[in-house]
Design a protein around this motif. Structure first.
Motif, mmCIF file in Angstrom:
data_model
loop_
_atom_site.group_PDB
_atom_site.id
_atom_site.type_symbol
_atom_site.label_atom_id
_atom_site.label_comp_id
_atom_site.label_asym_id
_atom_site.label_seq_id
_atom_site.Cartn_x
_atom_site.Cartn_y
_atom_site.Cartn_z
ATOM 1 N N LEU A 13 0.786 -1.269 -0.077
ATOM 2 C CA LEU A 13 0.082 0.089 -0.048
ATOM 3 C C LEU A 13 0.992 1.154 -0.087
ATOM 4 O O LEU A 13 2.072 1.001 0.080
ATOM 5 N N ALA A 14 0.261 2.387 -0.078
ATOM 6 C CA ALA A 14 1.017 3.618 -0.337
ATOM 7 C C ALA A 14 2.122 3.934 1.200
ATOM 8 O O ALA A 14 2.882 4.415 1.144
ATOM 9 N N ASP A 15 1.544 3.375 2.154
ATOM 10 C CA ASP A 15 2.377 3.377 3.400
ATOM 11 C C ASP A 15 3.350 2.097 3.627
ATOM 12 O O ASP A 15 4.243 2.125 4.558
ATOM 13 N N GLY A 16 3.437 1.410 2.494
ATOM 14 C CA GLY A 16 4.367 0.494 2.379
ATOM 15 C C GLY A 16 4.015 -0.775 3.179
ATOM 16 O O GLY A 16 4.673 -1.825 3.205
ATOM 17 N N ALA A 17 2.754 -1.162 3.601
ATOM 18 C CA ALA A 17 2.274 -2.139 4.212
ATOM 19 C C ALA A 17 1.926 -3.384 3.300
ATOM 20 O O ALA A 17 1.304 -2.893 2.329
ATOM 21 N N ARG A 18 2.147 -4.214 3.712
ATOM 22 C CA ARG A 18 1.903 -5.606 2.885
ATOM 23 C C ARG A 18 0.907 -6.591 3.646
ATOM 24 O O ARG A 18 0.372 -7.273 3.107
ATOM 25 N N ASN A 19 1.165 -6.811 4.984
ATOM 26 C CA ASN A 19 0.744 -7.880 5.921
ATOM 27 C C ASN A 19 -0.459 -7.142 6.492
ATOM 28 O O ASN A 19 -0.358 -6.142 7.509
ATOM 29 N N PRO A 20 -1.651 -7.792 6.105
ATOM 30 C CA PRO A 20 -3.062 -7.564 6.983
ATOM 31 C C PRO A 20 -2.949 -7.901 8.384
ATOM 32 O O PRO A 20 -4.158 -7.615 9.136
ATOM 33 N N GLY A 21 -2.112 -8.692 9.074
ATOM 34 C CA GLY A 21 -2.235 -9.083 10.168
ATOM 35 C C GLY A 21 -2.117 -8.067 11.268
ATOM 36 O O GLY A 21 -1.521 -6.939 10.898
ATOM 37 N N TYR A 22 -3.054 -8.296 12.236
ATOM 38 C CA TYR A 22 -3.037 -7.278 13.615
ATOM 39 C C TYR A 22 -3.668 -7.620 14.787
ATOM 40 O O TYR A 22 -4.076 -8.694 14.621
ATOM 41 N N ASN A 43 -1.760 -2.057 13.310
ATOM 42 C CA ASN A 43 -1.501 -2.034 11.877
ATOM 43 C C ASN A 43 -2.284 -0.829 11.269
ATOM 44 O O ASN A 43 -2.758 -1.177 10.336
ATOM 45 N N ALA A 44 -1.948 0.227 11.724
ATOM 46 C CA ALA A 44 -2.714 1.466 11.319
ATOM 47 C C ALA A 44 -2.376 1.660 9.778
ATOM 48 O O ALA A 44 -3.143 2.069 8.859
ATOM 49 N N ASN A 45 -1.184 1.356 9.370
ATOM 50 C CA ASN A 45 -0.519 1.587 8.140
ATOM 51 C C ASN A 45 -1.496 0.828 7.013
ATOM 52 O O ASN A 45 -1.706 1.322 5.678
ATOM 53 N N PHE A 46 -2.045 -0.408 7.516
ATOM 54 C CA PHE A 46 -2.873 -1.020 6.758
ATOM 55 C C PHE A 46 -4.207 -0.828 6.459
ATOM 56 O O PHE A 46 -4.954 -0.870 5.524
ATOM 57 N N TYR A 47 -4.749 -0.238 7.492
ATOM 58 C CA TYR A 47 -6.288 -0.150 7.908
ATOM 59 C C TYR A 47 -6.617 1.260 7.942
ATOM 60 O O TYR A 47 -7.874 1.417 7.942
ATOM 61 N N ARG A 48 -6.080 2.336 7.972
ATOM 62 C CA ARG A 48 -6.398 3.559 8.223
ATOM 63 C C ARG A 48 -7.069 4.183 7.116
ATOM 64 O O ARG A 48 -7.865 5.434 7.138
ATOM 65 N N ARG A 49 -6.775 3.731 6.032
ATOM 66 C CA ARG A 49 -7.222 4.204 4.562
ATOM 67 C C ARG A 49 -7.746 2.970 3.736
ATOM 68 O O ARG A 49 -7.576 2.969 2.581
ATOM 69 N N THR A 50 -8.708 2.458 4.376
ATOM 70 C CA THR A 50 -9.144 1.412 3.634
ATOM 71 C C THR A 50 -10.317 1.911 2.624
ATOM 72 O O THR A 50 -11.200 2.754 2.982
#
Length: 265
Positions: free
Chosen positions: A198-207, A233-240
């Motif tokens: 993602l834009a924030d560099g997150a690949r792993n959806p684990g949290y 894991n805000a990098n993955f979920y804050r811009r869903t």
């Protein structure tokens, strides 16, 4: 035609196999909540939900039931409802310890990724679980028997998500005759990651997620609860992004609060 998973049909029929038992009980529940939170993530895009279900239990250790909630099409395109079907079996080991194992199916009537212009993909999910309780504490392990809520290569992941698991620890603490406190901690471990970050560099959806809920039983069949949740894991979920409009994004995790009015019968 969209098909309900076979496990859902099996679970729906299980209670009837116990019809001849005499040492059994049934109960129902209904609720209105300001936000339907599931494992730390909002299922209603931050909006209220109507919920309700029924449960059956037998003294031989068998239990089954169903539960439903309104959900958001932004997360489940084409669907407005979640229907849970479940069954389990367990027993007390002694006065302090008990165990339970079961199956749980999440069904989303009408929901499919083809409603968002993607390839046809069901979001229905089935899990197996096992729990061990000691006094006020319960440790539970859940493992996906299907892809985990539709996550697979067609959504940009390296592989499918069958086998994704969720480990949780719960505590139910009575404070007075009317007040009680529930504490929860859980961790979702995905067995796959995104191919492209993602834009924030997150690949792993684990949290991990944490919940504290204070409940007030103000009448025999009525209670009011308030709680706070937090998901990592805000990098993955804050811009869903919404499935209905990719430009519509929301932080589906993070820190959230909720209120719930519940009735039982």
């Amino acid at each position: 035609m969209k098909r309900v998973p076979m496990i859902a049909l099996v679970l729906a029929l299980l209670p009837f196999t116990q019809a001849k038992a005499t040492d059994s009980s049934a109960s129902g529940n209904g609720a209105v909540t300001s936000d339907y939170m599931f494992r730390g993530l909002t299922q209603t895009w931050g909006q209220p939900a109507i919920q309700g279900g029924a449960d059956y239990a037998n003294t031989n250790g068998f239990a089954a039931g169903f539960w439903g909630s309104s959900i958001s099409e932004r997360s489940y395109p084409g669907g407005g409802m979640e229907l849970d079907l479940y069954a389990s079996y367990g027993h007390a080991i002694n006065s302090d310890w008990s165990w339970r194992a079961g199956l749980y199916s999440y069904v989303y009537p009408g929901a499919n990724l083809d409603q968002a212009g993607l390839r046809s993909r069901s979001l229905n999910t089935a899990e197996a679980n096992v729990a061990l309780s000691w006094k006020l504490l319960t440790l539970k392990y859940n493992r996906a028997l299907t892809d985990y809520f539709g996550v697979d290569t067609e959504q940009g992941y390296r592989g499918d998500s069958k086998g994704t698991d969720y480990l949780q620890l719960d505590a139910a603490i009575p404070l007075t005759d009317a007040w009680s406190l529930a504490l929860h901690a859980g961790h979702t471990h995905y067995i796959t990651t995104l191919v492209t970050p993602l834009a924030d560099g997150a690949r792993n959806p684990g949290y991990s997620d944490f919940v504290a809920t204070l409940k007030y039983q103000f009448a025999t069949h009525w209670s009011l609860s308030g709680g706070v949740t937090y998901a990592t894991n805000a990098n993955f979920y804050r811009r869903t992004s919404s499935f209905l409009d990719a430009s519509n994004t929301r932080n589906v995790g993070g820190s959230r609060g909720f209120l719930m009015l519940q009735g039982t019968f």
